[in-house]
Design a protein around this motif. Structure first.
Motif, PDB file in Angstrom:
ATOM      1  N   LEU A 333       0.870  -1.179   0.000  1.00 13.78           N
ATOM      2  CA  LEU A 333       0.000   0.000   0.000  1.00 13.78           C
ATOM      3  C   LEU A 333       0.902   1.223   0.000  1.00 13.78           C
ATOM      4  O   LEU A 333       1.726   1.385   0.901  1.00 13.78           O
ATOM      5  CB  LEU A 333      -0.881  -0.027   1.261  1.00 13.78           C
ATOM      6  CG  LEU A 333      -1.805   1.162   1.505  1.00 13.78           C
ATOM      7  CD1 LEU A 333      -2.844   1.278   0.401  1.00 13.78           C
ATOM      8  CD2 LEU A 333      -2.498   1.029   2.857  1.00 13.78           C
ATOM      9  N   SER A 335       1.545   5.494  -0.309  1.00 12.36           N
ATOM     10  CA  SER A 335       0.874   6.789  -0.148  1.00 12.36           C
ATOM     11  C   SER A 335       0.752   7.433  -1.533  1.00 12.36           C
ATOM     12  O   SER A 335       1.638   7.299  -2.382  1.00 12.36           O
ATOM     13  CB  SER A 335       1.638   7.687   0.826  1.00 12.36           C
ATOM     14  OG  SER A 335       2.896   7.981   0.330  1.00 12.36           O
ATOM     15  N   ILE A 350      -5.220   7.209  -0.841  1.00  6.33           N
ATOM     16  CA  ILE A 350      -4.355   7.112   0.344  1.00  6.33           C
ATOM     17  C   ILE A 350      -3.399   8.303   0.314  1.00  6.33           C
ATOM     18  O   ILE A 350      -2.443   8.326  -0.465  1.00  6.33           O
ATOM     19  CB  ILE A 350      -3.548   5.784   0.337  1.00  6.33           C
ATOM     20  CG1 ILE A 350      -4.481   4.579   0.174  1.00  6.33           C
ATOM     21  CG2 ILE A 350      -2.690   5.665   1.579  1.00  6.33           C
ATOM     22  CD1 ILE A 350      -5.512   4.373   1.252  1.00  6.33           C
ATOM     23  N   ARG A 352      -1.725   9.813   3.224  1.00  3.39           N
ATOM     24  CA  ARG A 352      -0.551   9.656   4.109  1.00  3.39           C
ATOM     25  C   ARG A 352      -0.623   8.333   4.852  1.00  3.39           C
ATOM     26  O   ARG A 352      -1.691   7.867   5.222  1.00  3.39           O
ATOM     27  CB  ARG A 352      -0.523  10.784   5.151  1.00  3.39           C
ATOM     28  CG  ARG A 352      -0.126  12.138   4.602  1.00  3.39           C
ATOM     29  CD  ARG A 352      -0.320  13.213   5.675  1.00  3.39           C
ATOM     30  NE  ARG A 352       0.536  12.995   6.830  1.00  3.39           N
ATOM     31  CZ  ARG A 352       0.287  13.513   8.047  1.00  3.39           C
ATOM     32  NH1 ARG A 352      -0.774  14.247   8.248  1.00  3.39           N
ATOM     33  NH2 ARG A 352       1.111  13.293   9.053  1.00  3.39           N
ATOM     34  N   LEU A 353       0.547   7.747   5.067  1.00  6.77           N
ATOM     35  CA  LEU A 353       0.644   6.510   5.848  1.00  6.77           C
ATOM     36  C   LEU A 353       1.580   6.739   7.025  1.00  6.77           C
ATOM     37  O   LEU A 353       2.594   7.438   6.888  1.00  6.77           O
ATOM     38  CB  LEU A 353       1.206   5.368   4.988  1.00  6.77           C
ATOM     39  CG  LEU A 353       0.363   4.915   3.797  1.00  6.77           C
ATOM     40  CD1 LEU A 353       1.167   3.969   2.918  1.00  6.77           C
ATOM     41  CD2 LEU A 353      -0.912   4.232   4.269  1.00  6.77           C
ATOM     42  N   GLU A 366       5.249   3.628   2.370  1.00  4.60           N
ATOM     43  CA  GLU A 366       4.465   2.444   2.008  1.00  4.60           C
ATOM     44  C   GLU A 366       4.358   1.477   3.182  1.00  4.60           C
ATOM     45  O   GLU A 366       5.190   1.479   4.093  1.00  4.60           O
ATOM     46  CB  GLU A 366       5.071   1.736   0.792  1.00  4.60           C
ATOM     47  CG  GLU A 366       6.467   1.198   1.032  1.00  4.60           C
ATOM     48  CD  GLU A 366       7.041   0.454  -0.178  1.00  4.60           C
ATOM     49  OE1 GLU A 366       6.355   0.378  -1.211  1.00  4.60           O
ATOM     50  OE2 GLU A 366       8.163  -0.045  -0.060  1.00  4.60           O
ATOM     51  N   ILE A 375      -3.636   4.672   8.216  1.00  4.15           N
ATOM     52  CA  ILE A 375      -3.864   5.580   7.082  1.00  4.15           C
ATOM     53  C   ILE A 375      -4.479   6.852   7.652  1.00  4.15           C
ATOM     54  O   ILE A 375      -5.397   6.789   8.477  1.00  4.15           O
ATOM     55  CB  ILE A 375      -4.854   4.947   6.062  1.00  4.15           C
ATOM     56  CG1 ILE A 375      -4.373   3.543   5.652  1.00  4.15           C
ATOM     57  CG2 ILE A 375      -5.025   5.830   4.850  1.00  4.15           C
ATOM     58  CD1 ILE A 375      -5.428   2.729   4.911  1.00  4.15           C
ATOM     59  N   ILE A 378      -8.798   8.825   5.566  1.00  2.13           N
ATOM     60  CA  ILE A 378      -9.717   8.334   4.526  1.00  2.13           C
ATOM     61  C   ILE A 378     -11.149   8.523   5.028  1.00  2.13           C
ATOM     62  O   ILE A 378     -11.416   8.429   6.213  1.00  2.13           O
ATOM     63  CB  ILE A 378      -9.457   6.873   4.084  1.00  2.13           C
ATOM     64  CG1 ILE A 378      -9.383   5.911   5.273  1.00  2.13           C
ATOM     65  CG2 ILE A 378      -8.218   6.768   3.252  1.00  2.13           C
ATOM     66  CD1 ILE A 378      -9.246   4.467   4.858  1.00  2.13           C
TER      67      ILE A 378
END
Length: 688
Positions: A333, A335, A350, A352-353, A366, A375, A378
């Motif tokens: 996953l 960003s 997505i 920001r992570l 990621e 996350i 969202i």
């Protein structure tokens, strides 16, 4: 650190309240260098207990996700609550973890919430190791706890260590595999572990216990079994590999000991996490359903696989907004990418992570297969939602949400704060799906529902502190339910003629009781077109709405099955509304004939009391319609386990305190819904 999947460990720390989970977590963070000073729960300084309410009460409420490193391994830890009111936090954490350190108190042994956690871990097939904590306390007994765990939980616990010294004199731990004694330096809080030879007087006991480990390892692996029978020597690596395999298959539970508070033993548990608990590569691929084909699909924990992940928790952060915690099962996953929410059929960007260190955030580009992270921001996702690659959609198994058993009305002190209160309640129910709220138009009240008194108390307190809204609480109400006790066949007609087009709906239904806890099922048995297919959903909808309000006290109706068996229709006058009304009317008249009864939540209550108050405590529980299940004597206290209706438990803490001069304590958890005795039912219905 470079990405090597078998160097990952996703673990949880779970136990009964007060067994010392959060202190264990603090020591793990300290020894792994994630923090440089240990915070104590009793001083309100624990890193993972970062909410004000957690620090004041010395308990964990939300499960905090933390990343740290040990040796050259990356460990994601989730510290879960022990209090039963926050069971959902434990359940949803176990759903995404690969392994668990189950912490037991060296004095208390197996307690009710540790049983609940163990059952949840069994349900999600999570491998475990055990840490017997608090061996510095008077009455602590490592081997008695192992026996307790094996008798009550059928855990296949296996002693991997031998503690030396009791209570205040507890000074070291013999590692049975290496035949070495570990002692821990006081100056640096146990960072330095000294290994030395085992004193002669303990060698015989050590060899006896070590032989049991070797024997168990031989049982777990065929090749080792042959070597063992041929009396060949088994190497340390072979024994560890067999025990690791057995732990992952849940055939053995390696058991360790120490005292987290006195900085002894946690360092060796970290080694055990690496040695025995699985990496994401060791567990079977996650199973899900392809929403397009309705067929089962598997996703292995590999970067090359399409992305899939499960949101297991939401948290409102005052600085960045909503954090959605996710376990990535396959692929990666990134960003800035777009993902598909297969639960809702929507696309999400997505932006920001982050990886968490308790409530501190470290931004990453990621998250990869096996990772746990969050996350930021969202919009539409909620707990239990599956995120995936849009070209390869998958729906992962949802998270079980326990039924709420208690409710109360709330309103803001300041009438202008209604909107603020509603927004705050919506945020809370997003974060915690076991908390619900609704507006009752008949009484003009907002009703909140949860898992217990403490659960609702914490919610109201958080709204006051975090949203600055003062709430006035009504009287606590038990979440009663209704059910039927005999099968009936019933007819429902809704016929209206008025000038123009009329309404015509006609159904025959069979109502049957189901065993406790089975909920509600609907079956369509209509054959031969007596009712057109397009009206079936309307019948189901009418029943869905009608079952929310029973005929005894207006409580939801559960544990029954409805079959639509026959009916008739009119070419012109039949409509969805008519069939919905006919089904609803049939249900209500059918319920009246099916001998309805009231169901109430029954709690499993455990009271720890000094011997001299035992008679009073038991008498009081019996007067509350309680049923004593067991009595057990432990060091200096007696333990009484009983089943008591929740309706009789309000204010129990105060009664118990005054009865025992403050020396007894209790814990309780939801057990099941059971039928209310006739005399009690009449009283309850009078009060409704």
């Amino acid at each position: 650190m470079s990405y090597v999947l078998n160097k990952y460990r996703n673990i949880g720390i779970a136990a009964h309240i007060d067994a010392g989970k959060t202190t264990v977590t603090e020591r793990i963070l300290f020894y792994t260098g994630a923090i440089h000073k240990t915070g104590e729960v009793h001083e309100g300084e624990a890193t993972t207990d970062w909410m004000e309410q957690e620090r004041e009460r010395g308990i964990t409420i939300t499960s905090a996700a933390i990343s740290c490193n040990w040796r050259d391994y990356s460990i994601n830890i989730i510290d879960t609550p022990g209090h039963v009111d926050f069971t959902i936090e434990v359940g949803r954490s176990l759903r995404v973890l690969d392994g668990v350190i189950a912490v037991f108190c060296g004095v208390g042994g197996v307690q009710p919430q540790s049983e609940t956690v163990w059952r949840q871990a069994n349900r999600y097939r999570v491998p475990r190791i055990i840490f017997v904590n608090k061996l510095d306390r008077i009455g602590a007994d490592y081997f008695k706890v192992i026996a307790d765990v094996n008798n009550k939980l059928h855990a296949n616990a296996l002693a991997m260590q031998l503690p030396l010294g009791a209570s205040d004199e507890f000074y070291g731990i013999i590692d049975l595999l290496t035949r070495k004694l570990a002692t821990f330096s006081e100056e640096d809080k146990g960072i330095k572990v000294t290994w030395s030879d085992v004193p002669k007087e303990h060698e015989e006991r050590m060899e006896e216990l070590r032989a049991k480990i070797v024997e168990r390892a031989a049982d777990l692996d065929e090749k080792l079994g042959e070597k063992f029978l041929n009396e060949e020597t088994l190497t340390m690596d072979e024994i560890k590999a067999a025990l690791r395999k057995g732990t992952i298959e849940r055939k053995v539970t390696p058991t360790f000991c120490g005292t987290a508070f006195k900085n002894k033993g946690v360092q060796l548990v970290l080694d055990a996490v690496i040695d025995y608990l699985p990496s994401p590569a060791d567990i079977p691929p996650v199973e899900g359903l392809n929403p397009r084909t309705e067929e089962k699909e598997l996703r292995a924990a590999e970067l090359e696989e399409p992305f899939s992940g499960l949101i297991f928790k939401l948290m409102n952060d005052p600085f960045v907004g909503i954090l959605s915690f996710i376990r990535v099962y396959s692929g990666q996953l990134k960003s800035g990418s777009y993902v598909f929410n297969s639960t809702r059929g929507t696309k999400e960007r997505i932006s920001r992570l982050v990886k968490m260190r308790a409530n501190k955030k470290e931004e990453v580009q990621e998250l990869r297969a096996g990772d746990i992270g969050a996350i930021v921001g969202i919009k539409d996702a909620t707990t239990g939602d599956s995120l995936c690659d849009e070209a390869h959609p998958i729906l992962l198994e949802k998270i079980d949400i326990p039924a709420s058993v208690i409710s109360t009305s709330v309103e803001p002190k300041n009438k202008t704060d209604y909107e603020k209160m509603t927004i705050a309640l919506r945020k809370m129910s997003q974060e915690d799906p076991s908390f619900q709220f609704s507006f009752n138009p008949e009484t003009n009240q907002t009703v909140i529902k949860g898992m217990g008194e403490l659960h609702l108390e914490i919610i109201v307190d958080r709204i006051k502190r975090e949203q600055k809204v003062e709430l006035v609480q009504g009287k606590l109400q038990v979440a009663f339910k209704e059910t039927i006790t005999k099968p009936v066949e019933i007819e429902g007609r809704y016929i209206k003629q008025s000038g123009g087009r009329g309404q015509y709906g006609h159904v025959w239904l069979t109502l049957e009781p189901l065993p406790r806890g089975k909920g509600y099922t609907f079956e369509n048995k209509v054959v031969g077109g007596s009712i057109p297919r397009e009206f079936f959903p309307a019948v189901e909808k009418g029943l869905d709405e009608a079952k929310n309000t029973g005929i005894l006290g207006g409580f939801p109706v559960v544990d029954f099955k409805v079959s639509l068996t026959d009916g008739s229709y009119h070419d012109v006058d039949s409509s969805e509304l008519a069939f919905k009304m006919a089904a609803s009317m049939a249900f209500r008249s059918g319920m009246a004939k099916a001998d309805p009864v009231l169901l109430e939540p029954i709690m499993k209550v455990e009271v720890n009391t000094p011997e001299e108050y035992m008679g009073d405590v038991m008498g009081d529980l019996s007067s509350r319609r309680g049923r004593i299940l067991s009595m057990d004597s432990k060091v200096e206290t007696s333990v009484i386990v009983a089943e008591v209706p929740l309706a009789e438990m309000f204010g129990y803490a105060t009664t118990l305190r005054s009865m025992s001069k403050g020396r007894a304590d209790y814990s309780m958890e939801f057990d099941s819904y059971q039928e209310v005795p006739k005399h009690a039912q009449e009283q309850i219905l009078k009060a409704v």
